[in-house]
Design a protein around this motif. Structure first.
Motif, short mmCIF file in Angstrom:
data_model
loop_
_atom_site.label_atom_id
_atom_site.label_comp_id
_atom_site.label_asym_id
_atom_site.label_seq_id
_atom_site.Cartn_x
_atom_site.Cartn_y
_atom_site.Cartn_z
N LYS A 200 43.91 -22.18 1.08
CA LYS A 200 42.61 -22.08 0.37
C LYS A 200 42.68 -21.46 -0.85
CE LYS A 200 40.86 -20.63 4.92
NZ LYS A 200 40.43 -19.40 5.67
N GLY A 201 43.88 -21.55 -1.55
CA GLY A 201 43.85 -20.91 -2.94
C GLY A 201 43.83 -19.25 -2.91
N PHE A 206 47.19 -7.95 -4.89
CA PHE A 206 47.26 -6.97 -5.96
C PHE A 206 48.84 -6.40 -6.36
CE2 PHE A 206 47.72 -2.20 -6.72
CZ PHE A 206 46.87 -2.24 -7.96
N LEU A 207 48.87 -6.29 -7.48
CA LEU A 207 50.07 -5.85 -7.87
C LEU A 207 49.85 -4.86 -8.85
CD1 LEU A 207 53.08 -8.42 -8.24
CD2 LEU A 207 53.01 -6.59 -6.88
N PRO A 208 50.41 -3.46 -9.29
CA PRO A 208 50.18 -2.69 -10.41
C PRO A 208 50.62 -3.54 -11.57
CG PRO A 208 51.28 -1.52 -8.68
CD PRO A 208 51.18 -3.04 -8.27
N ASP A 209 49.96 -3.22 -12.66
CA ASP A 209 50.24 -3.89 -13.99
C ASP A 209 51.57 -4.05 -14.51
OD1 ASP A 209 47.36 -4.04 -14.22
OD2 ASP A 209 47.22 -2.09 -15.30
N TYR A 226 51.20 -7.91 1.85
CA TYR A 226 51.04 -6.88 2.59
C TYR A 226 51.28 -7.10 4.19
CZ TYR A 226 48.57 -4.19 -1.51
OH TYR A 226 48.52 -3.61 -2.37
N ILE A 227 52.07 -6.31 4.71
CA ILE A 227 52.51 -6.40 5.99
C ILE A 227 51.27 -6.28 6.90
CG2 ILE A 227 53.67 -5.60 7.97
CD1 ILE A 227 55.95 -5.11 6.40
N PHE A 228 50.33 -5.33 6.59
CA PHE A 228 49.12 -5.02 7.53
C PHE A 228 47.86 -5.48 6.58
CE2 PHE A 228 52.60 -2.22 8.84
CZ PHE A 228 52.64 -2.70 9.99
N PRO A 229 47.28 -6.58 6.79
CA PRO A 229 46.36 -7.13 5.89
C PRO A 229 44.90 -6.94 6.48
CG PRO A 229 47.03 -8.85 7.13
CD PRO A 229 47.89 -7.83 7.82
N SER A 230 44.07 -6.77 5.38
CA SER A 230 42.64 -6.58 5.80
C SER A 230 42.28 -8.04 6.55
CB SER A 230 41.70 -6.68 4.37
OG SER A 230 40.29 -6.62 4.66
N GLY A 231 41.00 -7.66 7.33
CA GLY A 231 40.47 -8.92 8.12
C GLY A 231 39.88 -9.86 7.48
N SER A 232 39.54 -9.57 6.16
CA SER A 232 38.76 -10.45 5.46
C SER A 232 38.99 -10.44 3.95
CB SER A 232 37.02 -10.24 5.58
OG SER A 232 36.88 -8.70 5.21
N TYR A 233 38.42 -11.19 3.23
CA TYR A 233 38.61 -10.99 1.43
C TYR A 233 37.65 -9.96 1.11
CZ TYR A 233 40.58 -15.70 2.48
OH TYR A 233 41.53 -16.74 3.00
N SER A 234 38.07 -9.38 -0.11
CA SER A 234 37.19 -8.43 -0.71
C SER A 234 37.42 -8.68 -2.22
CB SER A 234 37.55 -7.04 -0.23
OG SER A 234 38.84 -6.70 -0.69
N VAL A 235 36.60 -8.05 -3.16
CA VAL A 235 36.60 -8.19 -4.42
C VAL A 235 37.35 -6.84 -5.19
CG1 VAL A 235 35.39 -8.34 -6.45
CG2 VAL A 235 34.45 -9.72 -4.64
N ASP A 236 38.04 -7.24 -5.77
CA ASP A 236 38.84 -6.00 -6.61
C ASP A 236 38.00 -5.43 -7.32
OD1 ASP A 236 40.58 -4.48 -8.26
OD2 ASP A 236 42.16 -5.58 -7.61
N ALA A 241 38.71 -9.78 -8.87
CA ALA A 241 39.45 -10.92 -8.28
C ALA A 241 39.11 -10.77 -6.79
CB ALA A 241 40.92 -11.06 -8.59
N GLU A 242 38.75 -12.07 -6.10
CA GLU A 242 38.41 -12.04 -4.73
C GLU A 242 39.80 -12.18 -3.99
OE1 GLU A 242 35.44 -13.49 -1.35
OE2 GLU A 242 35.70 -14.71 -3.26
N ARG A 243 40.38 -11.43 -3.01
CA ARG A 243 41.61 -11.76 -2.55
C ARG A 243 41.69 -10.87 -1.20
NH1 ARG A 243 44.62 -9.88 -7.73
NH2 ARG A 243 43.80 -7.73 -7.85
N ARG A 244 42.83 -10.97 -0.48
CA ARG A 244 42.89 -10.19 0.70
C ARG A 244 43.73 -8.95 0.50
NH1 ARG A 244 42.32 -11.92 6.09
NH2 ARG A 244 42.53 -14.13 5.27
#
Length: 325
Positions: A200-201, A206-209, A226-236, A241-244
């Motif tokens: 889905k692209g 997230f990575l620190p700068d 991340y080994i333990f991901p969120s159940g949905s996407y969210s906006v940073d 940026a929208e990502r998991r």
């Protein structure tokens, strides 16, 4: 041709910029912004540059007396104000050194027995159960487990690399043999989720700068997920940026609370209690205090020594004269 001029940034925006420049966490950014805003409102929206030690102490006294906040909360507010004056307003004034921090009461950590730990873990299944077992089996802090990435686990060496722990330090702890198979099974599921996100692209993360500049192509690599991901996407909230992201730590805290209640344990146990129990049980098994210090990531062995007090049952391990009658 006239050069376009930009209005100066608002104080809170300057504060956020300085916090991000120093790579502080989002949680710290929110806390510091909150306390600076409260400080300004408390003094009738006066600018901090026009205030000094008297106003800071009045605010901290108000928090303690009217707000009845804890010593740690009061010190957090002071840290935010010190950061504002030193880093944003660039005022290294003598009174900054004179403001007295609230003294935190010395308390022994809550520690569970091995029987109690087993009872709690039996009532935690799935991802929450795996994370709780990692907390107890490795001695990691809550957010260290939550932020674990795939590349941080070495199954062959049975090691876990804890990146950017407290104080910005890395360390290595053990991977319990009992968790190798369950964790590999979880990672197989996680890989499928990653591949679905990639299709889905949406596989970037997230990575620190500093890391983002050092590894420009890492944002979609499997090892950095991340080994333990969120159940949905969210906006940073910083980049937009929208990502998991990783799982919300509050979900694990709630799952632990339910398990403690279900196990009918009266102690106020939290996920951090599993870290305390890890250290205490290693001491009971005869392991060296310095080894435990390294596993926990304590800068000073005096911090680790608190667990030796927990081991002293009753009054420093002394047998009561009543029991000798």
């Amino acid at each position: 041709m006239l050069q376009e001029t930009h209005p100066p940034k608002k104080l809170l925006d300057q504060l956020r910029d300085k916090i991000r420049l120093k790579h502080y966490s989002l949680a710290t950014e929110r806390q510091y912004t909150h306390w600076v805003k409260r400080f300004i409102l408390f003094h009738g929206k006066r600018h901090p540059k026009d205030m000094g030690s008297v106003e800071v102490e009045d605010f901290l006294t108000h928090l303690a007396v009217q707000g009845q906040v804890s010593a740690s909360t009061q010190n957090q507010a002071l840290s935010a104000l010190l950061f504002l004056y030193r880093e944003v307003l660039e005022q290294d004034l003598p009174w900054l050194q004179e403001v007295v921090r609230a003294k935190r009461p010395a308390r022994l950590p809550v520690v569970l027995t091995q029987t109690e730990v087993a009872a709690i873990l039996e009532r935690m299944q799935g991802m929450h159960g795996l994370m709780a077992r990692l907390l107890y089996g490795t001695g990691m802090r809550l957010m260290e487990v939550v932020r674990l990435r795939v590349k941080d686990v070495d199954f062959e060496r049975a090691e876990v690399l804890v990146r950017d722990g407290k104080g910005g330090k890395d360390r290595i702890t053990m991977l319990p043999r009992k968790l190798a198979a369950p964790l590999q099974e979880h990672l197989a599921w996680r890989r499928r989720l990653f591949e679905d996100d990639a299709a889905k692209g949406m596989a970037n993360f997230f990575l620190p700068d500093a890391l983002e500049r050092k590894y420009p192509n890492a944002s979609t690599e499997w090892g950095w997920q991340y080994i333990f991901p969120s159940g949905s996407y969210s906006v940073d909230p910083r980049s937009g940026a929208e990502r998991r992201h990783h799982m919300d730590e509050k979900l694990l805290q709630r799952a632990m609370k339910k398990a403690v209640l279900a196990a009918d344990i009266a102690k106020p146990a939290t996920p951090h209690t599993l870290r305390h129990s890890f250290a205490t049980h290693l001491l009971q098994s005869g392991y060296d205090i310095r080894t435990i210090q390294e596993l926990l990531g304590h800068a000073d062995v005096a911090t680790t020594m608190i667990y030796t007090h927990v081991l002293n049952q009753g009054g420093r391990g002394v047998l009561s004269p009543l029991d000798q009658l």
